[in-house]
Scaffold this motif. Structure first.
Motif, PDB file in Angstrom:
ATOM      1  N   ARG A 182      49.204  44.245  45.762  1.00 47.95           N
ATOM      2  CA  ARG A 182      48.033  44.962  45.247  1.00 47.95           C
ATOM      3  C   ARG A 182      46.754  44.146  45.441  1.00 47.95           C
ATOM      4  O   ARG A 182      45.721  44.674  45.852  1.00 47.95           O
ATOM      5  CB  ARG A 182      48.228  45.296  43.770  1.00 47.95           C
ATOM      6  CG  ARG A 182      47.150  46.229  43.204  1.00 47.95           C
ATOM      7  CD  ARG A 182      47.323  46.464  41.705  1.00 47.95           C
ATOM      8  NE  ARG A 182      48.607  47.076  41.395  1.00 47.95           N
ATOM      9  CZ  ARG A 182      49.599  46.464  40.738  1.00 47.95           C
ATOM     10  NH1 ARG A 182      49.448  45.215  40.319  1.00 47.95           N
ATOM     11  NH2 ARG A 182      50.731  47.082  40.502  1.00 47.95           N
ATOM     12  N   ILE A 232      51.756  54.442  50.936  1.00 48.18           N
ATOM     13  CA  ILE A 232      50.403  54.666  51.468  1.00 48.18           C
ATOM     14  C   ILE A 232      50.496  55.395  52.800  1.00 48.18           C
ATOM     15  O   ILE A 232      51.357  55.083  53.635  1.00 48.18           O
ATOM     16  CB  ILE A 232      49.661  53.320  51.659  1.00 48.18           C
ATOM     17  CG1 ILE A 232      49.328  52.704  50.297  1.00 48.18           C
ATOM     18  CG2 ILE A 232      48.384  53.496  52.480  1.00 48.18           C
ATOM     19  CD1 ILE A 232      48.728  51.308  50.389  1.00 48.18           C
ATOM     20  N   ASN A 270      47.313  53.204  40.085  1.00 48.22           N
ATOM     21  CA  ASN A 270      48.419  54.168  39.986  1.00 48.22           C
ATOM     22  C   ASN A 270      49.329  54.164  41.209  1.00 48.22           C
ATOM     23  O   ASN A 270      50.188  55.034  41.343  1.00 48.22           O
ATOM     24  CB  ASN A 270      47.841  55.575  39.793  1.00 48.22           C
ATOM     25  CG  ASN A 270      47.012  55.680  38.525  1.00 48.22           C
ATOM     26  OD1 ASN A 270      47.367  55.092  37.503  1.00 48.22           O
ATOM     27  ND2 ASN A 270      45.901  56.413  38.584  1.00 48.22           N
ATOM     28  N   LEU A 271      49.115  53.197  42.103  1.00 50.83           N
ATOM     29  CA  LEU A 271      49.891  53.149  43.329  1.00 50.83           C
ATOM     30  C   LEU A 271      51.385  52.953  43.046  1.00 50.83           C
ATOM     31  O   LEU A 271      51.769  52.117  42.215  1.00 50.83           O
ATOM     32  CB  LEU A 271      49.381  52.005  44.224  1.00 50.83           C
ATOM     33  CG  LEU A 271      50.066  51.830  45.580  1.00 50.83           C
ATOM     34  CD1 LEU A 271      49.853  53.057  46.466  1.00 50.83           C
ATOM     35  CD2 LEU A 271      49.520  50.582  46.290  1.00 50.83           C
ATOM     36  N   SER A 287      39.050  54.785  45.802  1.00 53.19           N
ATOM     37  CA  SER A 287      39.194  55.464  44.519  1.00 53.19           C
ATOM     38  C   SER A 287      39.527  54.434  43.441  1.00 53.19           C
ATOM     39  O   SER A 287      40.402  53.599  43.620  1.00 53.19           O
ATOM     40  CB  SER A 287      40.303  56.513  44.613  1.00 53.19           C
ATOM     41  OG  SER A 287      40.609  56.999  43.334  1.00 53.19           O
ATOM     42  N   SER A 288      38.818  54.483  42.315  1.00 56.06           N
ATOM     43  CA  SER A 288      38.970  53.458  41.270  1.00 56.06           C
ATOM     44  C   SER A 288      40.383  53.399  40.709  1.00 56.06           C
ATOM     45  O   SER A 288      40.863  52.334  40.305  1.00 56.06           O
ATOM     46  CB  SER A 288      37.958  53.722  40.148  1.00 56.06           C
ATOM     47  OG  SER A 288      38.165  55.033  39.623  1.00 56.06           O
ATOM     48  N   ASN A 289      41.059  54.541  40.650  1.00 51.39           N
ATOM     49  CA  ASN A 289      42.394  54.570  40.054  1.00 51.39           C
ATOM     50  C   ASN A 289      43.521  54.494  41.081  1.00 51.39           C
ATOM     51  O   ASN A 289      44.688  54.484  40.698  1.00 51.39           O
ATOM     52  CB  ASN A 289      42.556  55.858  39.229  1.00 51.39           C
ATOM     53  CG  ASN A 289      41.662  55.863  38.011  1.00 51.39           C
ATOM     54  OD1 ASN A 289      41.479  54.834  37.357  1.00 51.39           O
ATOM     55  ND2 ASN A 289      41.085  57.023  37.702  1.00 51.39           N
ATOM     56  N   PHE A 290      43.139  54.461  42.366  1.00 50.15           N
ATOM     57  CA  PHE A 290      44.184  54.550  43.389  1.00 50.15           C
ATOM     58  C   PHE A 290      45.166  53.384  43.302  1.00 50.15           C
ATOM     59  O   PHE A 290      46.388  53.571  43.194  1.00 50.15           O
ATOM     60  CB  PHE A 290      43.576  54.613  44.789  1.00 50.15           C
ATOM     61  CG  PHE A 290      44.607  54.587  45.874  1.00 50.15           C
ATOM     62  CD1 PHE A 290      45.395  55.700  46.126  1.00 50.15           C
ATOM     63  CD2 PHE A 290      44.838  53.433  46.623  1.00 50.15           C
ATOM     64  CE1 PHE A 290      46.374  55.676  47.104  1.00 50.15           C
ATOM     65  CE2 PHE A 290      45.809  53.403  47.603  1.00 50.15           C
ATOM     66  CZ  PHE A 290      46.577  54.529  47.840  1.00 50.15           C
ATOM     67  N   LEU A 291      44.658  52.139  43.355  1.00 50.05           N
ATOM     68  CA  LEU A 291      45.543  50.977  43.344  1.00 50.05           C
ATOM     69  C   LEU A 291      46.252  50.826  41.998  1.00 50.05           C
ATOM     70  O   LEU A 291      47.404  50.388  41.932  1.00 50.05           O
ATOM     71  CB  LEU A 291      44.755  49.708  43.670  1.00 50.05           C
ATOM     72  CG  LEU A 291      44.266  49.584  45.119  1.00 50.05           C
ATOM     73  CD1 LEU A 291      43.414  48.343  45.298  1.00 50.05           C
ATOM     74  CD2 LEU A 291      45.446  49.544  46.077  1.00 50.05           C
ATOM     75  N   TRP A 310      43.824  55.057  55.820  1.00 45.55           N
ATOM     76  CA  TRP A 310      43.427  53.843  55.106  1.00 45.55           C
ATOM     77  C   TRP A 310      42.290  53.124  55.827  1.00 45.55           C
ATOM     78  O   TRP A 310      42.304  52.958  57.030  1.00 45.55           O
ATOM     79  CB  TRP A 310      44.613  52.897  54.999  1.00 45.55           C
ATOM     80  CG  TRP A 310      44.298  51.645  54.230  1.00 45.55           C
ATOM     81  CD1 TRP A 310      43.839  50.468  54.723  1.00 45.55           C
ATOM     82  CD2 TRP A 310      44.421  51.459  52.817  1.00 45.55           C
ATOM     83  NE1 TRP A 310      43.670  49.552  53.721  1.00 45.55           N
ATOM     84  CE2 TRP A 310      44.014  50.130  52.532  1.00 45.55           C
ATOM     85  CE3 TRP A 310      44.819  52.281  51.766  1.00 45.55           C
ATOM     86  CZ2 TRP A 310      44.009  49.619  51.233  1.00 45.55           C
ATOM     87  CZ3 TRP A 310      44.812  51.758  50.487  1.00 45.55           C
ATOM     88  CH2 TRP A 310      44.421  50.454  50.232  1.00 45.55           C
ATOM     89  N   TYR A 350      40.711  56.556  51.051  1.00 45.09           N
ATOM     90  CA  TYR A 350      41.020  56.798  49.654  1.00 45.09           C
ATOM     91  C   TYR A 350      41.349  55.528  48.867  1.00 45.09           C
ATOM     92  O   TYR A 350      41.551  55.569  47.666  1.00 45.09           O
ATOM     93  CB  TYR A 350      42.148  57.815  49.504  1.00 45.09           C
ATOM     94  CG  TYR A 350      43.468  57.446  50.137  1.00 45.09           C
ATOM     95  CD1 TYR A 350      44.395  56.665  49.465  1.00 45.09           C
ATOM     96  CD2 TYR A 350      43.803  57.921  51.399  1.00 45.09           C
ATOM     97  CE1 TYR A 350      45.614  56.353  50.020  1.00 45.09           C
ATOM     98  CE2 TYR A 350      45.029  57.615  51.973  1.00 45.09           C
ATOM     99  CZ  TYR A 350      45.936  56.833  51.285  1.00 45.09           C
ATOM    100  OH  TYR A 350      47.137  56.541  51.836  1.00 45.09           O
ATOM    101  N   LYS A 351      41.364  54.365  49.516  1.00 46.33           N
ATOM    102  CA  LYS A 351      41.580  53.138  48.762  1.00 46.33           C
ATOM    103  C   LYS A 351      40.400  52.819  47.836  1.00 46.33           C
ATOM    104  O   LYS A 351      40.508  52.021  46.920  1.00 46.33           O
ATOM    105  CB  LYS A 351      41.815  51.961  49.713  1.00 46.33           C
ATOM    106  CG  LYS A 351      40.564  51.437  50.407  1.00 46.33           C
ATOM    107  CD  LYS A 351      40.902  50.287  51.324  1.00 46.33           C
ATOM    108  CE  LYS A 351      39.650  49.762  52.028  1.00 46.33           C
ATOM    109  NZ  LYS A 351      38.708  49.136  51.116  1.00 46.33           N
TER     110      LYS A 351
END
Length: 489
Positions: A395, A422, A446-447, A440-444, A427, A437-438
């Protein structure tokens, strides 16, 4: 009284020290116009008869070597003095040059082409004329001719100059156009029970289309072999055109899975025939370790295809491994090791001395190193990045990673692969109109991840462990060196 001028007597020994003007052959006049590109060249005599065919990584340099007359063998001297013309084709890659050279030698049978490597008998590729043709290598002395002196056992391609290069060519070709060499495939009885058919080893690594277990029709297999023959004759453009037409037809019929397979074939052809692709250097012997690593790359391609939806022949030419080393945050260093085609290339290893912090924070250290790595595109772009660590380490690497190559981790106790879920085509800074889309604040946060546990003797795990251990060794080396330096300040 005027004296007659003295007649100077020439010293013959002195004269002999002066070089005679170099003899210039007609064909040498074209040397200045030759490109520094891979290609094939051939010499012709006054009757336009082909005397010799050769290949070169750089045409200009290779043909220029023929003008260095004192260094030439008597056979080559005779050839260059007989030639009145030289022709050439510049090609995109060393592989194409090798294939086109073999086809021209087979077609014209030039008198000065003498193959000296491996054996006195030239090496050929034989595509058998079985119901499901096999692909085998033969020496000329193994040919069987019929009463009309015609080879009746299928299609012959070559000659090739070495067994090693021939094996490399077939290894590349089989990834694009799989075939089956299992003995007995062509003798399977129609009433044989389906469950009794056993697949060959190559079926499990996607190098056999399944003719050994009845998964492919004779017609489809034959079409695949037809394209293989064209490819091995160096007819890349014809093959690509045929496959593009076939892919368009499959899309029109809404057979999207079959179209995707053809797309992968086209991508692989483009990859292996581009300028940057080089055939492996010839070796005098094979090491078991090399074979294990080659299998590791093949199986790893299959894993990435299964879990990330990447093409089955996704290139893994350059794999980079990273590891952090420090003692409670002091003297931190991050190593980058590079494996080319499954083998370590120590000339490309790099070390990053961490500057931004001096406290224990492996995640932040990895982040700094990978950000700095991306400032050096000239080092080459990786096809895959492997970090020593689990989800947290992966991460932290992803946070500032802008290249669209996959990143995976290897966690310990027990060793297992950590693969982030992913879509890599969307990317980072890509040119395909994908969504970055990386950002996005919540992407990593909630990955999700795949955790892949492999058998301890699995070739891919062995390869990844080797990369992990090598990156650890290299980072430890730098860390200890820095610590020792601090002791003597």
């Amino acid at each position: 009284m005027n004296q007659a001028p003295k007649q100077l007597k020439l010293d013959q020994n002195l004269l002999s020290k002066f070089k005679k003007p170099k003899q210039l052959f007609i064909w040498e006049l074209v040397l200045s116009s030759l490109p520094l590109l891979p290609g094939v060249y051939w010499f012709l005599d006054k009757d336009e008869k082909v005397l010799y065919v050769g290949k070169a990584k750089k045409l200009k340099n290779r043909l220029k070597s023929y003008s260095n007359h004192p260094q030439l063998s008597s056979r080559i001297k005779l050839m260059v003095s007989t030639a009145v013309k030289v022709k050439f084709i510049s090609l995109e890659s060393e592989l194409e040059a090798l294939l086109v050279e073999a086809e021209l030698i087979r077609t014209y049978q030039p008198q000065f082409n003498i193959l000296l490597k491996d054996d006195k008998s030239p090496l050929y590729i034989n595509i058998t004329n079985d119901k499901f043709p096999r692909v085998i290598r033969l020496r000329k002395k193994q040919f069987v001719f019929d009463s009309k002196n015609i080879y009746s056992k299928g299609t012959i391609l070559g000659p090739f100059s070495s067994a090693y290069k021939t094996q490399e060519v077939l290894k590349i070709a089989r990834k694009i156009f799989p075939w089956c060499n299992k003995v007995g495939t062509n003798e399977v009885k129609s009433d044989e029970i389906e469950s009794e058919k056993k697949p060959c080893f190559y079926y499990h690594i996607d190098l056999c289309p399944g003719s050994c277990i009845g998964e492919i029709s004779e017609e489809a297999y034959g079409e695949n072999i037809k394209q293989l023959i064209l490819f091995l004759k160096g007819k890349k453009q014809v093959v690509s055109k045929n496959l593009k037409l076939k892919m368009a037809q499959k899309i029109k019929q809404e057979k999207f899975e079959e179209a995707a397979i053809i797309r992968d074939q086209l991508e692989m052809i483009e990859y292996v025939t581009k300028k940057t692709h080089r055939l492996k250097p010839e070796l005098t012997s094979y090491a078991l370790k090399n074979k294990i690593n080659e299998d590791g790359v093949i199986y790893l391609q299959k894993i990435l295809s299964e879990y990330l939806g990447l093409p089955k022949q996704f290139p893994l030419e350059r794999i980079e491994g990273y590891d952090v080393s420090n003692t409670q945050g002091t003297n931190p260093a991050v190593s980058m090791v590079v494996f080319i085609n499954g083998e370590p290339d120590k000339s490309q290893y790099r070390l990053f001395n961490i500057r931004s912090l001096n406290t224990p924070n492996d995640y932040q250290m990895m982040k700094e190193a990978t950000v700095r790595r991306q400032n050096h595109r000239k080092w080459g772009l990786p096809n895959l990045v492997i970090v020593d660590g689990g989800k947290g380490q992966v991460r932290s690497t992803l946070k500032n990673w802008s290249w669209s190559c996959p990143i995976i981790g290897i966690a310990k106790n027990p060793d297992r692969l950590i693969i982030p879920k992913i879509n890599w085509s969307k990317w980072g800074n890509n040119n395909n109109g994908g969504t970055d889309y990386k950002d996005s604040s919540n992407f990593l946060k909630n990955l999700e991840y795949f955790t892949v546990k492999l058998e301890s003797n699995h070739p891919s795990l062995k390869l990844i462990q080797q990369i992990r251990d090598e990156s650890h060794r290299f980072s430890q080396f730098q860390h200890k060196r820095k610590r020792l330096k601090d002791m003597f300040k």
